[in-house]
Design an enzyme around this catalytic site. Structure first.
Site, PDB file in Angstrom:
ATOM      1  CE1 TYR A 169      -4.233   1.444   0.114  1.00 37.85           C
ATOM      2  CE2 TYR A 169      -3.387   2.787   1.904  1.00 37.85           C
ATOM      3  CZ  TYR A 169      -4.363   2.512   0.961  1.00 37.85           C
ATOM      4  OH  TYR A 169      -5.466   3.335   0.877  1.00 37.85           O
ATOM      5  CE1 TYR A 173     -14.528   0.400  -5.376  1.00 36.20           C
ATOM      6  CE2 TYR A 173     -15.281   0.746  -7.624  1.00 36.20           C
ATOM      7  CZ  TYR A 173     -15.444   0.155  -6.380  1.00 36.20           C
ATOM      8  OH  TYR A 173     -16.524  -0.672  -6.143  1.00 36.20           O
ATOM      9  CG  LEU A 208     -11.733   8.499   0.218  1.00 30.92           C
ATOM     10  CD1 LEU A 208     -12.799   9.352  -0.459  1.00 30.92           C
ATOM     11  CD2 LEU A 208     -12.341   7.666   1.335  1.00 30.92           C
TER      12      LEU A 208
END
Length: 375
Positions: free
Chosen positions: A89, A277, A304
């Site tokens: 991530y 997404y 986001l």
């Protein structure tokens, strides 16, 4: 007739004694009483089962001017959390660190200059990487946001990632009107279910792609109960759309990649937009180039957390979005998510539930009685 009994008045000395009590002073002035915390931490990246350790630590007895001590009541296990532990991530804590980007807590004590919240308030993180897989923690007040206490705990614990994502997916890319159509992969995911409900509230048709597996019929019924217009698979999408007589979608939403993304793109109207997404299949995006050349399909990406991070006052924009999500739950535009609650100490079992095919809701790590968290 029974006389109304008035409660005895509290003596003035008792009021002052309570106000001056150590616990009261600690909560108001930042001199927090010593507290122990239990946290899941990792010192290296790898599979969660291999690198996570349950550790016990002491929290500081004194808080900084703008610090708050929070009792973490519940935190979900999200794909981004797993990716953070694995080192996949873009945002990760310094090691050793505590995973968990989302959750809900209750303020126990505040620093002397804290104005945004007070002890007893319920709060959610608006800054990524707060490390919510723990029982207690000390944080910067600006990284958390007060929410109404009538929001169920299970809903509050899962409201700062998926609901805002669904809202932004429907508002930031294509201006859809009543009667328009969108198509989405991963329709049974939390975001997918939220998109269905939000679209229904606006009169927008949804074509929802799910996997063809034994429980398919049950899943179709569930998604239709949320307001889905059409539920089908990637392989059957084009034929199902023609049979339903719906307008071609102007917007496609993909969180799977691979063939699912291609199926969404193939049914888009000329000039339509596909927003990617997620990539749950961990496979490459396979969209035929002819769709871009001859149908002028546009492909956009959405993240986001990254979007807010680029904004000068991103935290303020996220606060406004959290307020909006609270209103959507309160007005029943979107339903509370189903949750499975397991104590933090049972984190290995919780990870197994996340990977299970029969799971329908979010898995929460809790430090609070589960019966009070559901909903």
């Amino acid at each position: 007739m029974l006389a109304r009994v008035r409660p005895a008045a509290t003596p003035l000395w008792a009021t002052y004694a309570a106000w001056l009590a150590p616990a009261s002073l600690a909560a108001r002035c930042g001199y927090a009483t010593q507290a122990n915390a239990t946290a899941l931490s990792f010192a290296e990246h790898g599979s969660p089962e291999r690198v996570l350790r349950l550790q016990h630590t002491d929290l500081p007895a004194t808080l900084g001017d703008h610090e708050v001590r929070i009792h973490l009541l519940a935190a979900p296990i999200n794909p981004s959390d797993i990716n953070t532990i694995e080192g996949k991530y873009p945002i990760a804590p310094e090691l050793p660190g505590v995973p968990g980007h989302e959750g809900v807590g209750e303020v126990e004590a505040v620093g002397s200059k804290v104005t945004r919240m007070r002890p007893g308030d319920r709060v959610v993180p608006i800054e990524h990487g707060q490390g919510t897989w723990r029982t207690h923690g000390v944080f910067n007040e600006l990284h958390w946001y007060k929410i109404p206490k009538d929001i169920p705990l299970g809903t509050a614990a899962t409201m700062v990632i998926n609901p805002p994502t669904a809202v932004k997916l429907l508002s930031d890319f294509v201006q859809l009107a009543e009667g328009d159509t969108l198509v989405q992969s991963g329709a049974s995911s939390h975001v997918g279910r939220l998109v269905i409900q939000l679209a229904k509230s606006r009169g927008i048709n949804t074509i929802n792609l799910i996997r063809d597996r034994p429980e398919r019929a049950e899943q179709e019924r569930e998604l239709r109960s949320l307001g889905a217009t059409l539920v089908t698979t990637a392989a059957e999408c084009r034929q199902a759309l023609q049979a339903a007589g719906l307008p071609k979608p102007k917007l496609g939403l993909d969180c799977v990649s691979s063939d699912s993304a291609a199926a969404c793109a193939k049914v888009l109207a000329p000039g339509g937009t596909l927003v990617v997404y997620g990539a749950m299949s961990q496979q490459p995006l396979t969209v035929p180039p002819g769709l871009l050349i001859f149908n002028d399909i546009r492909i956009r990406g959405f993240w986001l957390t990254g979007g807010f991070a680029k904004m000068k006052d991103g935290w303020r924009a996220k606060e406004q979005l959290v307020d909006h999500v609270c209103a959507l739950f309160r007005t029943k535009v979107i339903r509370p998510v189903d949750v499975e609650c397991l104590p933090l100490e049972q984190w290995e079992k919780a990870l197994q539930r996340v990977a299970s095919d029969d799971r329908t809701g979010k898995v929460l790590l809790t430090s609070f009685p589960p019966d009070e968290i559901r909903g």
